[in-house]
Write a protein that holds these residues in place. Structure first.
Motif, PDB file in Angstrom:
ATOM      1  N   LEU A  89     -10.721   0.544  -2.298  1.00 17.21           N
ATOM      2  CA  LEU A  89     -10.862   0.505  -0.803  1.00 17.21           C
ATOM      3  C   LEU A  89     -10.807  -1.006  -0.437  1.00 17.21           C
ATOM      4  O   LEU A  89     -10.242  -1.436   0.884  1.00 17.21           O
ATOM      5  CB  LEU A  89     -12.367   1.026  -0.649  1.00 17.21           C
ATOM      6  CG  LEU A  89     -12.330   2.525  -0.749  1.00 17.21           C
ATOM      7  CD1 LEU A  89     -13.772   2.934  -0.505  1.00 17.21           C
ATOM      8  CD2 LEU A  89     -11.747   3.044   0.664  1.00 17.21           C
ATOM      9  N   ILE A  90     -11.101  -1.944  -1.333  1.00 17.68           N
ATOM     10  CA  ILE A  90     -11.335  -3.262  -1.172  1.00 17.68           C
ATOM     11  C   ILE A  90      -9.827  -3.861  -0.995  1.00 17.68           C
ATOM     12  O   ILE A  90      -9.422  -4.523  -0.183  1.00 17.68           O
ATOM     13  CB  ILE A  90     -12.103  -4.196  -1.984  1.00 17.68           C
ATOM     14  CG1 ILE A  90     -13.578  -3.794  -1.930  1.00 17.68           C
ATOM     15  CG2 ILE A  90     -11.778  -5.751  -1.762  1.00 17.68           C
ATOM     16  CD1 ILE A  90     -14.276  -4.736  -2.901  1.00 17.68           C
ATOM     17  N   TRP A  91      -9.031  -3.433  -1.817  1.00 19.15           N
ATOM     18  CA  TRP A  91      -7.501  -3.714  -1.866  1.00 19.15           C
ATOM     19  C   TRP A  91      -6.702  -3.252  -0.748  1.00 19.15           C
ATOM     20  O   TRP A  91      -5.806  -3.643  -0.253  1.00 19.15           O
ATOM     21  CB  TRP A  91      -6.963  -3.447  -3.112  1.00 19.15           C
ATOM     22  CG  TRP A  91      -7.508  -4.092  -4.297  1.00 19.15           C
ATOM     23  CD1 TRP A  91      -8.383  -5.121  -4.251  1.00 19.15           C
ATOM     24  CD2 TRP A  91      -6.730  -4.280  -5.572  1.00 19.15           C
ATOM     25  NE1 TRP A  91      -8.477  -5.573  -5.538  1.00 19.15           N
ATOM     26  CE2 TRP A  91      -7.610  -4.964  -6.450  1.00 19.15           C
ATOM     27  CE3 TRP A  91      -5.535  -3.789  -6.185  1.00 19.15           C
ATOM     28  CZ2 TRP A  91      -7.133  -5.362  -7.616  1.00 19.15           C
ATOM     29  CZ3 TRP A  91      -5.397  -3.904  -7.411  1.00 19.15           C
ATOM     30  CH2 TRP A  91      -6.226  -4.968  -8.403  1.00 19.15           C
TER      31      TRP A  91
ATOM     32  N   LEU B 273     -14.101  10.926   0.473  1.00 15.29           N
ATOM     33  CA  LEU B 273     -14.294   9.465   0.954  1.00 15.29           C
ATOM     34  C   LEU B 273     -13.673   8.734   1.635  1.00 15.29           C
ATOM     35  O   LEU B 273     -14.095   8.124   2.393  1.00 15.29           O
ATOM     36  CB  LEU B 273     -14.470   8.726  -0.625  1.00 15.29           C
ATOM     37  CG  LEU B 273     -15.694   9.157  -1.604  1.00 15.29           C
ATOM     38  CD1 LEU B 273     -15.178   8.744  -2.867  1.00 15.29           C
ATOM     39  CD2 LEU B 273     -16.934   8.326  -0.870  1.00 15.29           C
TER      40      LEU B 273
ATOM     41  N   PHE C 172      -9.057   1.994   3.936  1.00 16.16           N
ATOM     42  CA  PHE C 172      -9.365   3.451   4.010  1.00 16.16           C
ATOM     43  C   PHE C 172      -7.960   4.252   4.399  1.00 16.16           C
ATOM     44  O   PHE C 172      -7.735   4.383   5.834  1.00 16.16           O
ATOM     45  CB  PHE C 172     -10.434   3.975   5.022  1.00 16.16           C
ATOM     46  CG  PHE C 172     -11.818   3.720   4.320  1.00 16.16           C
ATOM     47  CD1 PHE C 172     -12.369   2.472   4.281  1.00 16.16           C
ATOM     48  CD2 PHE C 172     -12.310   4.550   3.937  1.00 16.16           C
ATOM     49  CE1 PHE C 172     -13.669   2.139   3.872  1.00 16.16           C
ATOM     50  CE2 PHE C 172     -13.791   4.469   3.623  1.00 16.16           C
ATOM     51  CZ  PHE C 172     -14.356   3.145   3.562  1.00 16.16           C
TER      52      PHE C 172
ATOM     53  N   ILE D 107     -11.405   7.948  -9.627  1.00 16.86           N
ATOM     54  CA  ILE D 107     -12.691   7.724  -8.427  1.00 16.86           C
ATOM     55  C   ILE D 107     -13.241   6.717  -8.842  1.00 16.86           C
ATOM     56  O   ILE D 107     -13.625   6.122  -7.921  1.00 16.86           O
ATOM     57  CB  ILE D 107     -13.183   9.098  -8.610  1.00 16.86           C
ATOM     58  CG1 ILE D 107     -12.738  10.182  -7.706  1.00 16.86           C
ATOM     59  CG2 ILE D 107     -14.612   8.757  -7.801  1.00 16.86           C
ATOM     60  CD1 ILE D 107     -12.300   9.830  -6.408  1.00 16.86           C
ATOM     61  N   ALA D 108     -13.661   6.190  -9.943  1.00 16.41           N
ATOM     62  CA  ALA D 108     -14.258   5.187 -10.206  1.00 16.41           C
ATOM     63  C   ALA D 108     -13.780   3.698  -9.796  1.00 16.41           C
ATOM     64  O   ALA D 108     -14.270   2.910  -9.381  1.00 16.41           O
ATOM     65  CB  ALA D 108     -14.895   5.029 -11.761  1.00 16.41           C
ATOM     66  N   TRP D 109     -12.272   3.817  -9.790  1.00 13.53           N
ATOM     67  CA  TRP D 109     -11.692   2.866  -9.176  1.00 13.53           C
ATOM     68  C   TRP D 109     -11.615   2.681  -7.663  1.00 13.53           C
ATOM     69  O   TRP D 109     -11.137   1.952  -6.976  1.00 13.53           O
ATOM     70  CB  TRP D 109     -10.247   2.718  -9.816  1.00 13.53           C
ATOM     71  CG  TRP D 109     -10.170   2.567 -11.254  1.00 13.53           C
ATOM     72  CD1 TRP D 109     -10.110   3.324 -12.326  1.00 13.53           C
ATOM     73  CD2 TRP D 109     -10.326   1.062 -11.780  1.00 13.53           C
ATOM     74  NE1 TRP D 109     -10.327   2.704 -13.369  1.00 13.53           N
ATOM     75  CE2 TRP D 109     -10.122   1.462 -13.325  1.00 13.53           C
ATOM     76  CE3 TRP D 109     -10.261  -0.195 -11.362  1.00 13.53           C
ATOM     77  CZ2 TRP D 109     -10.072   0.235 -13.960  1.00 13.53           C
ATOM     78  CZ3 TRP D 109     -10.076  -1.159 -12.361  1.00 13.53           C
ATOM     79  CH2 TRP D 109     -10.301  -1.014 -13.584  1.00 13.53           C
ATOM     80  N   LEU D 110     -11.900   3.793  -7.079  1.00 11.26           N
ATOM     81  CA  LEU D 110     -11.735   4.087  -5.630  1.00 11.26           C
ATOM     82  C   LEU D 110     -12.496   2.675  -4.840  1.00 11.26           C
ATOM     83  O   LEU D 110     -11.678   2.317  -4.063  1.00 11.26           O
ATOM     84  CB  LEU D 110     -12.306   5.403  -5.158  1.00 11.26           C
ATOM     85  CG  LEU D 110     -11.689   5.873  -3.853  1.00 11.26           C
ATOM     86  CD1 LEU D 110     -10.581   6.484  -4.041  1.00 11.26           C
ATOM     87  CD2 LEU D 110     -12.918   6.706  -3.195  1.00 11.26           C
ATOM     88  N   PRO D 111     -13.553   2.413  -5.279  1.00 11.90           N
ATOM     89  CA  PRO D 111     -14.279   1.108  -4.446  1.00 11.90           C
ATOM     90  C   PRO D 111     -13.489   0.157  -4.213  1.00 11.90           C
ATOM     91  O   PRO D 111     -13.201  -0.833  -3.458  1.00 11.90           O
ATOM     92  CB  PRO D 111     -15.629   1.336  -4.974  1.00 11.90           C
ATOM     93  CG  PRO D 111     -15.977   2.419  -5.783  1.00 11.90           C
ATOM     94  CD  PRO D 111     -14.624   3.022  -6.123  1.00 11.90           C
ATOM     95  N   LEU D 112     -12.911  -0.184  -5.557  1.00 14.70           N
ATOM     96  CA  LEU D 112     -12.041  -1.592  -5.770  1.00 14.70           C
ATOM     97  C   LEU D 112     -10.699  -0.962  -4.746  1.00 14.70           C
ATOM     98  O   LEU D 112     -10.263  -2.206  -4.360  1.00 14.70           O
ATOM     99  CB  LEU D 112     -11.751  -1.506  -7.254  1.00 14.70           C
ATOM    100  CG  LEU D 112     -10.999  -2.686  -7.284  1.00 14.70           C
ATOM    101  CD1 LEU D 112     -12.055  -3.961  -7.346  1.00 14.70           C
ATOM    102  CD2 LEU D 112     -10.591  -2.915  -9.091  1.00 14.70           C
TER     103      LEU D 112
ATOM    104  N   VAL E 162     -12.489   6.402 -17.692  1.00 14.30           N
ATOM    105  CA  VAL E 162     -12.943   5.650 -16.431  1.00 14.30           C
ATOM    106  C   VAL E 162     -12.006   6.480 -15.353  1.00 14.30           C
ATOM    107  O   VAL E 162     -10.899   6.165 -15.070  1.00 14.30           O
ATOM    108  CB  VAL E 162     -12.600   4.283 -16.310  1.00 14.30           C
ATOM    109  CG1 VAL E 162     -13.321   3.709 -15.050  1.00 14.30           C
ATOM    110  CG2 VAL E 162     -13.534   3.594 -17.392  1.00 14.30           C
ATOM    111  N   SER E 163     -12.391   7.426 -14.671  1.00 17.17           N
ATOM    112  CA  SER E 163     -11.570   8.281 -13.904  1.00 17.17           C
ATOM    113  C   SER E 163     -11.263   7.636 -12.850  1.00 17.17           C
ATOM    114  O   SER E 163     -11.829   6.459 -12.184  1.00 17.17           O
ATOM    115  CB  SER E 163     -12.629   9.348 -13.511  1.00 17.17           C
ATOM    116  OG  SER E 163     -12.297   9.830 -11.954  1.00 17.17           O
TER     117      SER E 163
ATOM    118  N   ALA F 132     -12.312  14.814  -4.207  1.00 16.28           N
ATOM    119  CA  ALA F 132     -13.407  13.482  -4.041  1.00 16.28           C
ATOM    120  C   ALA F 132     -12.820  12.533  -3.076  1.00 16.28           C
ATOM    121  O   ALA F 132     -13.248  12.098  -2.452  1.00 16.28           O
ATOM    122  CB  ALA F 132     -13.735  13.080  -5.700  1.00 16.28           C
TER     123      ALA F 132
END
Lengths: 261, 256, 262
Positions: free
Chosen positions: B114-116, B199, B119, B107-112, B104-105, B195
């Motif tokens: 972002l919440i924590w 984002l 930006f 980048i896949a954790w990026l959305p999480l 799970v790269s 990446a």
């Protein structure tokens, strides 16, 4: 005088991981090795010679019996029992001299003394000029010489050698055997040498211990009454004592091989 | 020596030919201007960004982030991987976990992230460092486990302590795998960085080319791409690959 | 028979144990209420959301989109890259020149192409698939090229002394000899390609697992994000187990070859 190595009733069993069967590798070994003796161990494949050596080295646990070195029980591996492996096992990332020095480093021998000892053993095994080379630059025979030098430099009480010349070509093998004789004579170490080659066993050993097929037991102890100085291939090519001993040991091993078939 | 000239001159020819073809295509293809800017546009973009001081900043930011990840990987990831690999039980336990999280790269954790963290810089750093760390730890662990037991046995018969064995056998023996892990981790990490910069938008080369797209500054995009590629080539070719080959070649070990 | 079942059950158990451990730790942390649910929802919430997404098909659609893109890219770029790689690799004059260029594009491949792709193709599946395509293509091409070039000459000599023609050398020496590199290239390209895909989906399109988790973050739907992440991990593990490992076993391991990783 107590023997250097005393083995009584040594047994080793294990469970084959694939077939889940109980395998009795050694079925009760009784053996004594005198101080300064060169004992060779022969036997048919699978008779447990390497198992015996590994137990002596402390790399394998025995199932029953006693193994004593100078009267003390043998538990784990240690510098008192030096091992020369068939696959050399010298560190590919160390130069020749650093490999030979390895045991001394571990024993915290001071640098000056270390270099002196290393130099001595480099000479002894005839690797002068190769001190800075890495193992991958060496031939099989040279690698084995490094392994022998490393073990000797650490000054063990006994030397355990597990078919050390099996992975080496026959010409080099002959040379290494003769060199080993010279070393044995000059250092007077107690040596236990495992091999499947009968000729080699008789050429090297003061006594030949023939193991029976599985479960391994001492079938016979054949003395080879030839002085260390005379043990050169050109001298023994047509020596009656040598031939007789060879025939005897060969016959004994053949018997055991025949039983398995 | 003659071969060298032969190769070099072929190169010059190819370079010149490519530029010529490119310029020709840019001028004649029936597409909007921003589709395929000529090489001259890329060059002027380079000059413009350099003189404005923007380009050094973009490059500097990206390099700073990847360098940090590299150092973390080396000084935290490698020891951690080695430690996990020493004990067979722990290694067997950690292996599937590391394998999963490695796949799970970051980048896949990026959305999480972002919440924590929102930006910002921290989000980028977490994503990139995660991406670099896992392959490093994983390969260091593998490296330790793949050292042939006979070397360990040989040292035990010389009376070596546990610590000695780690130092003299396990670490050098694991080095080729470690080098490979570092190289792979940084390869993934560099791409994850670009990446993430796209984002999150906090400066850097990824931001540069992404932002340029919004304004159809295609010459700037191409410039950025060339730099991204060139930086990685430089890093990999002049630093990482020689490091890996030096360990393997020096010790003559063939790695699987 | 029983023994074999017991053996594999044990193996699965041992493999799953650490995850069970993590699951329990996760549950405990969320129980304490230290973190707001937006930050880290409990596993039960995530499981519930996962179930809902499976039922209403939204998860399947996104999985299908992502996996579909991977498959399409693979099917097109791998044969192309291998074919071209062999073609160029065989030409002794051409390969040393092409190799560095291929190396450069290999280094460039992936997400860095996205802004350019969007400029050309706009937002959407075409740009995203293009990213995957070039990631896979350049990696496999480069590795194939190097693989063909680095087959030890001695094998060629052997076939020549057996009276082999150029054709024999190509099909019986160079292509099999390059296989470890080719297989490694394919394996690595799936790894890099999958990552590039997720990133590209976040930025440039509205379907796929990447989009799913990025979009969810805009709505603070952390449970959806976690469903997506787990799905990505599981998909990759399945790919590794069911596709990559068997490929490697059939080819490289069976032939006892050693690969030189690039």
């Amino acid at each position: 005088m107590t023997a250097k190595i005393t083995i009584r009733g040594l047994g080793h069993e294990y469970v084959n991981p694939f077939t889940r069967e109980r395998v009795v590798a050694l079925g009760g070994i009784d053996l004594e090795v005198e101080d300064g003796e060169f004992l060779t161990v022969v036997g048919p494949s699978g008779c447990g010679k390497t198992t015996l050596l590994n137990i002596l080295a402390g790399l394998l646990a025995k199932t029953c019996g006693t193994v004593l070195l100078d009267g003390r029980e043998v538990t784990g591996p240690g510098p008192d029992r030096g091992v020369v492996f068939q696959e050399f096992a010298i560190m590919p990332w160390r130069t020749v001299e650093k490999n030979i020095a390895h045991g001394l480093e571990i024993q915290s021998v001071p640098k000056q003394e270390r270099s002196a000892i290393v130099r001595r053993f480099v000479e002894l095994v005839g690797l002068r000029g190769f001190e800075r080379k890495y193992p991958h630059e060496l031939s099989g025979g040279m690698k084995q010489r490094v392994a022998v030098a490393r073990t000797l430099a650490a000054n063990p009480e006994v030397m355990l050698m597990d078919e050390p010349f099996a992975a080496v070509d026959s010409q080099t093998r002959i040379t290494l055997q003769e060199e080993l004789n010279v070393i044995a004579q000059s250092t007077r170490k107690t040596i236990l040498f495992v091999t499947h080659n009968v000729e080699e066993a008789v050429f090297l050993g003061d006594r030949c211990c023939v193991l029976s097929g599985r479960p391994g037991r001492v079938k016979a102890l054949v003395p080879v009454r030839i002085s260390r100085e005379r043990r050169r291939w050109n001298l023994l090519m047509s020596d009656a004592t040598f031939d007789a001993a060879k025939e005897k040991v060969f016959g004994l091993v053949r018997e055991e091989v025949g039983k398995e078939v | 020596m003659e071969r060298y000239w032969e190769v070099a001159s072929t190169w010059v020819v190819i370079l010149a030919a490519s530029i010529a073809v490119w310029s020709f295509a840019a001028a004649t293809l029936p597409v909007p201007d921003y589709f395929l800017p000529p090489p001259s546009a890329v060059l002027s973009a380079f000059v413009e960004l350099m003189t404005k001081g923007m380009l050094p900043t973009f490059i500097g930011e990206s390099l700073r982030r990847i360098l940090f990840a590299a150092l973390l990987g080396l000084f935290v990831g490698v020891p951690l991987g080695l430690l996990l690999g020493i004990s067979r039980g722990i290694a067997d336990f950690a292996y599937p976990v590391l394998n999963f999280f490695q796949s799970v790269s970051g980048i896949a954790w990026l959305p999480l992230m972002l919440i924590w963290f929102g930006f910002g810089e921290r989000t980028i750093l977490v994503a990139v460092n995660y991406t670099v760390l896992f392959p490093v730890i994983f390969n260091a662990l593998l490296g330790v486990r793949s050292v042939p037991p006979i070397y360990v046995n040989a040292l035990r018969t010389l009376g070596a302590s546990r610590w000695r064995i780690v130092r003299d056998v396990l670490v050098p023996g694991a080095l080729p795998n470690i080098a490979m892990g570092v190289r792979l981790g940084l390869a993934y990490g560099w791409r994850a960085l670009i990446a993430a910069e796209m984002l999150v938008g906090a400066n850097g080369l990824g931001f540069m080319i992404f932002n340029a797209q919004t304004f159809h500054l295609t010459a700037r995009i191409m410039l950025g791409m060339a730099i991204i590629g060139a930086l990685w080539v430089a890093l990999d070719y002049f630093f990482l690959r020689p490091l890996e080959e030096a360990t393997i070649a020096r010790w003559g070990m063939v790695q699987r | 028979m029983m023994r074999k079942w017991r053996g594999s059950a044990l193996a699965i158990g041992r493999g799953a144990a650490p995850f069970v451990f993590i699951l329990i730790a996760w549950m405990l942390v969320t129980r304490t209420g230290m973190l707001p649910t937006m930050f880290l929802p409990p596993p039960s919430d995530v499981a519930r959301t996962a179930w809902e997404m499976l039922k209403d098909g939204s998860l399947w659609i996104n999985i299908g989109a992502s996996v579909g893109r991977v498959l399409v890219s693979l099917v097109i770029s791998v044969p192309l890259a291998v074919g071209l790689g062999i073609f160029v690799g065989l030409r002794r004059k051409l390969s040393p020149v092409v190799e560095p260029i291929a190396g450069f594009f290999n280094a460039l491949s992936g997400i860095a192409w996205l802004p350019l792709a969007v400029t050309w193709f706009g937002l959407g599946w075409l740009s995203v698939t293009f990213i995957m395509f070039n990631t896979i293509f350049f990696l496999v091409f480069y590795n194939t090229l190097v693989g063909v070039r680095t087959v030890p000459r001695i094998f060629e000599h052997a076939v020549r002394t057996l009276g082999g023609s150029r054709r024999h050398i190509i099909f019986q020496v160079l292509i099999p000899g390059a296989m470890p590199n080719i297989v490694t290239g394919i394996r690595m390209s799936i790894g890099f390609g999958w990552r590039a895909l997720i990133a590209a989906e976040m930025i440039a399109t509205s379907t796929g697992l990447g989009f799913l988790i990025y979009n969810a973050s805009n709505f603070h739907q952390t449970d959806t994000i976690l469903v997506g992440i787990v799905t990505i991990g599981v998909l990759w593990l399945l790919t590794d187990r069911l596709v990559l490992q068997p490929i490697e076993r059939w080819t490289v391991e069976r032939w006892g070859l050693v690969s030189s990783d690039r």
